[in-house]
Design a protein around this motif. Structure first.
Motif, PDB file in Angstrom:
ATOM      1  N   ARG A   9       0.859  -1.187   0.000  1.00 43.38           N
ATOM      2  CA  ARG A   9       0.000   0.000   0.000  1.00 43.38           C
ATOM      3  C   ARG A   9       0.890   1.230   0.000  1.00 43.38           C
ATOM      4  NH1 ARG A   9      -5.267   0.600   3.594  1.00 43.38           N
ATOM      5  NH2 ARG A   9      -5.988  -0.535   1.748  1.00 43.38           N
ATOM      6  N   ILE A  10       0.588   2.145  -0.911  1.00 46.72           N
ATOM      7  CA  ILE A  10       1.322   3.413  -1.013  1.00 46.72           C
ATOM      8  C   ILE A  10       0.333   4.550  -0.763  1.00 46.72           C
ATOM      9  CG2 ILE A  10       2.666   4.923  -2.524  1.00 46.72           C
ATOM     10  CD1 ILE A  10       3.597   2.413  -4.019  1.00 46.72           C
ATOM     11  N   ARG A  11       0.658   5.413   0.213  1.00 47.28           N
ATOM     12  CA  ARG A  11      -0.185   6.570   0.528  1.00 47.28           C
ATOM     13  C   ARG A  11       0.529   7.829   0.021  1.00 47.28           C
ATOM     14  NH1 ARG A  11      -4.216   7.279   4.191  1.00 47.28           N
ATOM     15  NH2 ARG A  11      -3.704   5.262   5.156  1.00 47.28           N
ATOM     16  N   LEU A  12      -0.122   8.530  -0.909  1.00 49.01           N
ATOM     17  CA  LEU A  12       0.455   9.736  -1.489  1.00 49.01           C
ATOM     18  C   LEU A  12       0.163  10.949  -0.612  1.00 49.01           C
ATOM     19  CD1 LEU A  12      -0.454   9.152  -5.250  1.00 49.01           C
ATOM     20  CD2 LEU A  12       1.583   8.440  -3.993  1.00 49.01           C
ATOM     21  N   ALA A  13       0.842  12.058  -0.904  1.00 50.86           N
ATOM     22  CA  ALA A  13       0.708  13.268  -0.088  1.00 50.86           C
ATOM     23  C   ALA A  13      -0.722  13.804  -0.108  1.00 50.86           C
ATOM     24  CB  ALA A  13       1.685  14.338  -0.577  1.00 50.86           C
TER      25      ALA A  13
END
Length: 585
Positions: free
Chosen positions: A550-554
């Motif tokens: 899982r990648i959480r962007l700004a």
């Protein structure tokens, strides 16, 4: 010192033990603590001193003080025994409420408590002071232990000598009897002993002439179990017909069988199997087929076969199981193919469904490495050749993974088929780790041009477990596209570098990195750089292959997915802040 709370035997515990002393005198008898007063005062003093130092104690101090408590309890027993006039006085519950004993214990408790109160130290002793106390205690304990326990040990030694002397005629009679049955006088030696035939006529003569022997044998069942180790079937037949028509206490037919099987006296085990109780057949067979191949002789399998056949004649079923594990499974995993084949011949289920401890028999046979056993199982009527194990592999795919080309060839011969892809989506060629295996699979239709959904060739998959210099030329010559680009425009050479874009070595391509010059020599060249984010595994120094992420962007957006064979996500960093994590189960 390592801090440890010290737990001592309490005075209450002492009183509970000593309050159960057997007293044979009248209640008017006066019991005095005067003889033990000085030692009781010392006992209370030491316990108080140790209590003040308990934060510094180790297991060693715990043990030594427990020894002191045991010695003091023995001293009290000796004192009561002396006053009562019964040197063999023992602890029991028969006179727990005797008033004289209770008065003695009350006086004793008062002496100990008084000594403890006098020894109370209001200051907290230092570690050095406690060490000094400990050394003083050890200097006191050694002579105290000797003073209290010397008479006890002397009495025990005297009893043992007397018992040995009393038992000498019996032991002599048993030794002569066992010698007649074939026991070697040096049987306790660690060196191998030649087996002697039994002399049943002599054993029978000794039994008839010696009443000491006749009296001893009913209570010496271990003679039977020992005889299974050293005697022969004639000796066992004599024991179980003329000495014990019914197996004696201490050694059943089952116990004797275990002894014979363990010492590899197969003729004894076979004879005993013919006298076994039907309810014990599975247990005997389990012990037999589980003979450890790592310690058993190379001919164990064939020599144990007549024993198993005798169990079949007694009613053992070939498809029997023990604790939900089939005998066939046990024979295979213990590398006893001859016994496994016998079980199949007597009805063992070759298509038995796997459970939490078993794989299908054919796959177990592959892992055993026995080509003849694989051939027997594979040729059994109704055999399902393509049954999977818990990892999703068929027997053929397991043999490929374990690099057993002879077994792979045998499976092809009986009709096993090569699937285009395994359950995990990879082709069987991805598990190849030798040129011989690669050529065998190519000859049976394996596709060297296979590509995954992202356009990667077999090369990164082979990098996990292959000797590349041996395998790659075979596959390239068969048509593997060395310079094929994936959907990101990269070739295998883009990934065969010392460091990935994140600065961590790629576990999947570590072998490829070492073979970069080799690949170039075959004609490999670089394509476009793959700039996707790579999940590095800091602990192993590799990358996270085929793991959910899982990648959480700004801006709060989430990107979920699964890493590929290179440990890469589908997302390419754009210079903004982000947080990336592997999603653990």
């Amino acid at each position: 010192m390592v801090l440890r709370q010290f737990v001592r035997v309490s005075l209450r515990g002492l009183m509970m033990l000593t309050s159960a002393l057997a007293v044979t005198s009248s209640s008017a008898m006066s019991l005095s603590v005067n003889a033990v007063r000085t030692d009781a005062e010392q006992y209370g003093t030491w316990h108080q001193k140790f209590k003040a130092c308990e934060r510094f104690f180790h297991f060693e101090e715990d043990f030594q003080l427990s020894q002191y408590d045991a010695d003091f309890n023995e001293q009290i027993r000796q004192d009561l025994a002396r006053q009562i006039g019964n040197p063999r006085l023992e602890l029991n519950d028969s006179t727990q409420g005797n008033p004289q004993v209770q008065r003695y214990l009350t006086d004793l408790a008062g002496v100990i408590r008084s000594a403890e109160n006098k020894a109370i130290d209001q200051t907290r002793p230092s570690e050095e002071q406690c060490d000094a106390r400990l050394q003083s205690f050890y200097a006191y304990l050694r002579p105290y232990n000797d003073r209290i326990m010397v008479p006890v040990r002397a009495a025990q030694e005297a009893e043992e000598r007397a018992a040995e002397q009393a038992a000498a005629p019996t032991r002599k009679a048993l030794d002569e009897f066992e010698s007649a049955l074939g026991k070697n006088p040096d049987s306790d030696s660690t060196s191998p002993q030649a087996r002697r035939p039994s002399d049943v006529a002599l054993a029978r003569k000794l039994l008839k002439a010696n009443p000491v022997l006749r009296a001893a044998l009913p209570g010496s069942g271990d003679v039977l179990c020992h005889a299974a180790d050293y005697s022969d079937p004639e000796g066992l037949r004599f024991l179980l017909t003329e000495v014990w028509p019914v197996p004696p206490d201490g050694c059943s037919i089952k116990n004797a069988f275990y002894s014979a099987q363990y010492t590899r006296n197969y003729d004894n085990a076979e004879w005993l199997a013919g006298r076994a109780d039907r309810k014990d057949l599975v247990d005997l067979a389990e012990r037999l087929v589980s003979g450890d191949s790592s310690s058993a002789p190379s001919d164990y399998d064939s020599k144990a076969l007549p024993v198993l056949e005798r169990l079949f004649s007694m009613g053992l079923a070939g498809n029997a199981e023990s604790d939900r594990i089939s005998l066939l499974h046990l024979a295979i995993v213990n590398k006893n193919p001859t016994l496994a084949i016998a079980l199949i011949r007597h009805g063992a289920d070759v298509n038995r469904q796997p459970n939490n401890v078993e794989s299908p028999p054919l796959i177990e046979a592959v892992s055993s490495g026995s080509t003849p056993l694989v051939e027997v199982i594979a040729n059994a009527p109704g055999m399902h050749l393509n049954t999977e194990n818990s990892d999703g592999k068929t027997a053929l795919e397991e043999a490929i993974f374990e690099d057993k080309p002879e077994i792979v060839a045998a499976l092809f011969k009986v009709g096993a088929t090569l699937r285009p892809a395994m359950r995990d989506g990879r082709p069987p060629l991805a598990d190849v780790c030798s040129a011989k295996m690669a050529k065998l699979l190519l000859a049976h239709g394996a596709d060297p041009r296979w590509r995954d959904t992202e356009g990667n060739t077999l090369l990164p998959y082979l990098g996990l477990n292959a000797e590349l210099k041996e395998v790659i030329p075979v596959l390239v010559n068969a048509g593997l596209p060395l310079n094929a680009t994936n959907r990101y425009g990269a070739t295998i050479l883009n990934y065969a570098t010392e460091e990935s874009s994140t600065g961590a070595k790629s576990l999947a391509l570590e072998s490829l990195a070492e073979q970069r010059e080799f690949l170039i020599g075959l004609g490999a060249h670089v394509g476009k750089q793959d700039r996707r984010f790579t999940f590095a595994n800091e602990r192993s120094g590799g990358v996270e292959v085929n793991k959910p992420y899982r990648i959480r962007l700004a801006d709060g957006r989430l990107i979920d997915g699964t890493t590929d064979v290179f440990g890469k996500a589908s997302w390419t960093p754009d210079g903004g802040k982000f947080e990336a994590t592997i999603v653990r189960p």
